[in-house]
Each structure stands twice: as C-alpha cells, then as structure tokens.
Motif scaffolding. Structure first.
Motif, PDB file in Angstrom:
ATOM      1  N   THR A 117       1.005  -1.054  -0.034  1.00 30.67           N
ATOM      2  CA  THR A 117      -0.192  -0.312   0.253  1.00 30.67           C
ATOM      3  C   THR A 117       0.335   0.780  -0.370  1.00 30.67           C
ATOM      4  OG1 THR A 117       0.091   0.131   2.359  1.00 30.67           O
ATOM      5  CG2 THR A 117      -2.263  -1.295   1.183  1.00 30.67           C
ATOM      6  N   VAL A 118       2.033   0.955   0.421  1.00 31.89           N
ATOM      7  CA  VAL A 118       2.595   2.192  -0.160  1.00 31.89           C
ATOM      8  C   VAL A 118       4.413   2.267  -1.236  1.00 31.89           C
ATOM      9  CG1 VAL A 118       4.317   4.018   1.291  1.00 31.89           C
ATOM     10  CG2 VAL A 118       2.943   2.384   2.119  1.00 31.89           C
ATOM     11  N   SER A 119       4.109   3.159  -2.299  1.00 31.94           N
ATOM     12  CA  SER A 119       5.119   3.341  -2.700  1.00 31.94           C
ATOM     13  C   SER A 119       5.866   4.696  -2.976  1.00 31.94           C
ATOM     14  CB  SER A 119       4.680   2.799  -4.479  1.00 31.94           C
ATOM     15  OG  SER A 119       4.580   1.456  -4.618  1.00 31.94           O
ATOM     16  N   VAL A 120       7.466   4.315  -3.257  1.00 30.07           N
ATOM     17  CA  VAL A 120       7.984   5.700  -3.608  1.00 30.07           C
ATOM     18  C   VAL A 120       7.945   6.325  -5.285  1.00 30.07           C
ATOM     19  CG1 VAL A 120      10.154   7.282  -3.327  1.00 30.07           C
ATOM     20  CG2 VAL A 120       9.501   5.410  -1.519  1.00 30.07           C
ATOM     21  N   VAL A 121       8.046   6.963  -5.729  1.00 29.55           N
ATOM     22  CA  VAL A 121       7.818   7.606  -7.136  1.00 29.55           C
ATOM     23  C   VAL A 121       8.670   8.450  -7.190  1.00 29.55           C
ATOM     24  CG1 VAL A 121       6.324   7.863  -9.487  1.00 29.55           C
ATOM     25  CG2 VAL A 121       5.114   6.603  -7.893  1.00 29.55           C
ATOM     26  N   HIS A 122       9.817   8.810  -8.126  1.00 26.12           N
ATOM     27  CA  HIS A 122      10.355   8.860  -9.186  1.00 26.12           C
ATOM     28  C   HIS A 122      10.219   9.842 -10.602  1.00 26.12           C
ATOM     29  CE1 HIS A 122      12.801   8.041  -4.638  1.00 26.12           C
ATOM     30  NE2 HIS A 122      12.795   9.685  -4.878  1.00 26.12           N
ATOM     31  N   ALA A 123      10.560  10.677 -10.558  1.00 27.02           N
ATOM     32  CA  ALA A 123       9.504  10.942 -11.956  1.00 27.02           C
ATOM     33  C   ALA A 123      10.941  12.346 -12.491  1.00 27.02           C
ATOM     34  CB  ALA A 123       8.294  11.346 -12.344  1.00 27.02           C
ATOM     35  N   ARG A 124      11.505  12.981 -13.404  1.00 28.37           N
ATOM     36  CA  ARG A 124      11.532  13.838 -14.372  1.00 28.37           C
ATOM     37  C   ARG A 124      10.602  14.072 -14.957  1.00 28.37           C
ATOM     38  NH1 ARG A 124      16.967  14.752 -14.516  1.00 28.37           N
ATOM     39  NH2 ARG A 124      18.332  12.714 -14.046  1.00 28.37           N
ATOM     40  N   MET A 125      10.695  15.899 -14.705  1.00 26.70           N
ATOM     41  CA  MET A 125       9.811  16.849 -15.463  1.00 26.70           C
ATOM     42  C   MET A 125      10.662  17.577 -16.297  1.00 26.70           C
ATOM     43  SD  MET A 125       6.663  15.572 -14.007  1.00 26.70           S
ATOM     44  CE  MET A 125       6.279  15.470 -12.827  1.00 26.70           C
ATOM     45  N   ARG A 126      10.229  18.235 -17.114  1.00 20.78           N
ATOM     46  CA  ARG A 126      10.579  19.206 -17.991  1.00 20.78           C
ATOM     47  C   ARG A 126       9.438  20.593 -17.709  1.00 20.78           C
ATOM     48  NH1 ARG A 126      10.679  21.374 -23.539  1.00 20.78           N
ATOM     49  NH2 ARG A 126      12.920  22.586 -23.723  1.00 20.78           N
ATOM     50  N   LEU A 127       9.828  21.496 -17.843  1.00 15.02           N
ATOM     51  CA  LEU A 127       8.593  22.700 -17.164  1.00 15.02           C
ATOM     52  C   LEU A 127       9.389  23.755 -18.458  1.00 15.02           C
ATOM     53  CD1 LEU A 127       6.164  24.322 -15.725  1.00 15.02           C
ATOM     54  CD2 LEU A 127       7.996  25.120 -14.485  1.00 15.02           C
ATOM     55  N   THR A 128       8.730  24.380 -19.419  1.00 13.97           N
ATOM     56  CA  THR A 128       8.824  25.679 -20.333  1.00 13.97           C
ATOM     57  C   THR A 128       7.650  25.730 -20.186  1.00 13.97           C
ATOM     58  OG1 THR A 128       7.706  23.970 -21.860  1.00 13.97           O
ATOM     59  CG2 THR A 128      10.490  23.974 -21.780  1.00 13.97           C
ATOM     60  N   GLY A 129       8.372  27.304 -20.798  1.00 12.61           N
ATOM     61  CA  GLY A 129       6.816  27.951 -20.321  1.00 12.61           C
ATOM     62  C   GLY A 129       6.950  29.252 -19.810  1.00 12.61           C
ATOM     63  N   GLN A 130       7.569  28.958 -18.246  1.00 11.21           N
ATOM     64  CA  GLN A 130       7.371  29.895 -17.306  1.00 11.21           C
ATOM     65  C   GLN A 130       7.609  31.436 -17.012  1.00 11.21           C
ATOM     66  OE1 GLN A 130      10.406  29.378 -14.702  1.00 11.21           O
ATOM     67  NE2 GLN A 130       9.841  30.881 -13.457  1.00 11.21           N
ATOM     68  N   SER A 131       6.332  32.543 -16.777  1.00 15.77           N
ATOM     69  CA  SER A 131       5.897  33.650 -16.937  1.00 15.77           C
ATOM     70  C   SER A 131       7.419  34.455 -17.126  1.00 15.77           C
ATOM     71  CB  SER A 131       5.573  34.192 -15.989  1.00 15.77           C
ATOM     72  OG  SER A 131       3.991  33.709 -15.976  1.00 15.77           O
ATOM     73  N   ALA A 132       7.494  35.256 -17.382  1.00 16.49           N
ATOM     74  CA  ALA A 132       8.779  36.045 -17.463  1.00 16.49           C
ATOM     75  C   ALA A 132       8.653  37.369 -16.348  1.00 16.49           C
ATOM     76  CB  ALA A 132       9.060  37.959 -18.663  1.00 16.49           C
ATOM     77  N   LEU A 133       9.816  37.503 -15.665  1.00 14.90           N
ATOM     78  CA  LEU A 133      10.262  38.345 -14.797  1.00 14.90           C
ATOM     79  C   LEU A 133      11.123  39.344 -14.464  1.00 14.90           C
ATOM     80  CD1 LEU A 133       9.150  38.948 -11.793  1.00 14.90           C
ATOM     81  CD2 LEU A 133      10.524  36.794 -10.496  1.00 14.90           C
ATOM     82  N   GLY A 134      11.263  40.525 -14.675  1.00 14.68           N
ATOM     83  CA  GLY A 134      12.153  42.009 -13.935  1.00 14.68           C
ATOM     84  C   GLY A 134      13.414  41.032 -15.876  1.00 14.68           C
ATOM     85  N   ASP A 135      14.851  40.973 -15.293  1.00 18.39           N
ATOM     86  CA  ASP A 135      15.701  41.459 -16.879  1.00 18.39           C
ATOM     87  C   ASP A 135      15.810  39.954 -17.452  1.00 18.39           C
ATOM     88  OD1 ASP A 135      16.979  39.595 -14.852  1.00 18.39           O
ATOM     89  OD2 ASP A 135      18.589  40.491 -15.955  1.00 18.39           O
ATOM     90  N   VAL A 136      14.578  38.789 -16.765  1.00 17.43           N
ATOM     91  CA  VAL A 136      14.285  37.158 -17.713  1.00 17.43           C
ATOM     92  C   VAL A 136      13.119  37.281 -18.579  1.00 17.43           C
ATOM     93  CG1 VAL A 136      14.711  34.649 -17.272  1.00 17.43           C
ATOM     94  CG2 VAL A 136      16.050  36.591 -15.748  1.00 17.43           C
ATOM     95  N   THR A 137      13.945  37.765 -19.979  1.00 16.82           N
ATOM     96  CA  THR A 137      12.296  38.128 -20.707  1.00 16.82           C
ATOM     97  C   THR A 137      11.654  36.779 -21.383  1.00 16.82           C
ATOM     98  OG1 THR A 137      13.409  38.689 -22.480  1.00 16.82           O
ATOM     99  CG2 THR A 137      12.370  40.371 -21.039  1.00 16.82           C
ATOM    100  N   GLU A 138      12.365  36.189 -21.425  1.00 17.17           N
ATOM    101  CA  GLU A 138      12.430  34.619 -22.167  1.00 17.17           C
ATOM    102  C   GLU A 138      13.045  33.744 -21.241  1.00 17.17           C
ATOM    103  OE1 GLU A 138      12.951  33.867 -26.096  1.00 17.17           O
ATOM    104  OE2 GLU A 138      12.317  35.987 -26.902  1.00 17.17           O
ATOM    105  N   PRO A 139      12.398  32.990 -20.053  1.00 22.34           N
ATOM    106  CA  PRO A 139      12.737  31.769 -19.243  1.00 22.34           C
ATOM    107  C   PRO A 139      13.106  30.824 -20.208  1.00 22.34           C
ATOM    108  CG  PRO A 139      10.698  33.106 -18.214  1.00 22.34           C
ATOM    109  CD  PRO A 139      10.948  33.837 -19.336  1.00 22.34           C
ATOM    110  N   GLY A 140      14.122  29.986 -19.904  1.00 20.64           N
ATOM    111  CA  GLY A 140      14.230  28.719 -20.776  1.00 20.64           C
ATOM    112  C   GLY A 140      13.432  27.413 -19.792  1.00 20.64           C
ATOM    113  N   ALA A 141      13.747  26.597 -20.686  1.00 18.32           N
ATOM    114  CA  ALA A 141      13.061  25.199 -20.313  1.00 18.32           C
ATOM    115  C   ALA A 141      14.006  25.008 -18.429  1.00 18.32           C
ATOM    116  CB  ALA A 141      13.553  24.367 -20.867  1.00 18.32           C
ATOM    117  N   ARG A 142      13.113  24.759 -17.460  1.00 12.72           N
ATOM    118  CA  ARG A 142      13.650  23.953 -16.567  1.00 12.72           C
ATOM    119  C   ARG A 142      12.956  22.679 -16.810  1.00 12.72           C
ATOM    120  NH1 ARG A 142      10.582  27.714 -11.984  1.00 12.72           N
ATOM    121  NH2 ARG A 142      11.253  25.373 -10.601  1.00 12.72           N
TER     122      ARG A 142
END
Length: 143
Positions: A71-96
């Motif tokens: 009834t218990v498991s640990v799950v690990h997952a790699r995730m890729r995030l693109t399209g984060q909102s711009a902030l300050g001098d970062v006008t086109e945030p890259g992929a995380r």
C-alpha cells in the motif's frame, strides 16, 4: 501520479491537482516552500498556475516506482517545464528540469500522494553555496 499531476497542470486545474493528495499531505517545492495539507497545496498551485506558469508546458520523463509495501510506494519522475512567466530582466525564461519524489499510499479511495518534493536539476553543479552577499549559487567542488 506523475502523468496525472502533469495532466492537471496542463489543464490549469488546481482542484484536480490537489485531489491527487491526501487531506494532510505535505508538498515541498523547488525553493523549499512547504505546504502542509491538501488545501494549502491547492491554493499554492492555483496561484502558481495563474501567475508563474499560465502558459507553461509540463512533461513527464523517466519515472521509477519503488514499492515499499502493498500500500506504499515511492515514485520518482523527471519533469521538464517550459513557458514560465517572464520576470525582471529575464524576458524569455528557459526550460527547467526537475525531479519529483512522490510518496504514494493506497487507501479506501485509491492511490493518493502523502508527500511530494520537487527539486530543480542544476546542470554542472553538485551543491549550492551561499555567497558573502547572501546569494545562493550552484557550486561544483570537482573543478
């Protein structure tokens, strides 16, 4: 869990995302903000999906499952995030890239997440170091 989390994220549905968690679940985000129940997780993600990530894309990569009991498991997952909102001098945030850890428990209502932790992957680093000015920066002692 990773696929359901990403689907709720892509639908911008904080309620569906929160429903993946137990009522007293914990969630630690990439900068160490720590939410202590389903409602706090819902509120934080509702804000994030509206302000920080309204146009983002979250995709799931490699996923592993380690059963600890029936009834218990640990799950690990790699995730890729693109399209984060711009902030300050970062006008086109890259992929995380991040690695999520989910502690899953099966109960009467199926599998729910008891605890989640999201960690940014910092390429070329093995730790962080705090500078004299108080900034936190990636560090690699091997070089």
């Amino acid at each position: 869990m990773p696929a359901a989390f990403a689907a709720a994220w892509m639908a911008r549905d904080a309620d569906a995302l929160a429903a993946l968690f137990e009522p007293d679940a914990a969630f630690v985000n990439v900068v160490g903000l720590w939410w202590h129940d389903r409602e706090a997780i819902r509120r934080a993600h509702a804000y994030g999906l509206e302000v920080l990530f309204p146009d983002s894309t979250l995709t799931v990569g490699r996923t592993t499952v380690k059963p600890l009991s029936d009834t218990v498991s640990v799950v690990h997952a790699r995730m890729r995030l693109t399209g984060q909102s711009a902030l300050g001098d970062v006008t086109e945030p890259g992929a995380r890239h991040t690695i999520f850890s989910f502690v899953m428990r099966c109960g009467a209502d199926g599998w729910r997440c008891a605890s989640a932790h999201n960690t940014d992957v910092v390429a070329g680093a093995e730790s962080h170091i705090r500078t004299e000015a108080g900034d936190l920066r990636p560090a690699d002692y091997r070089t």
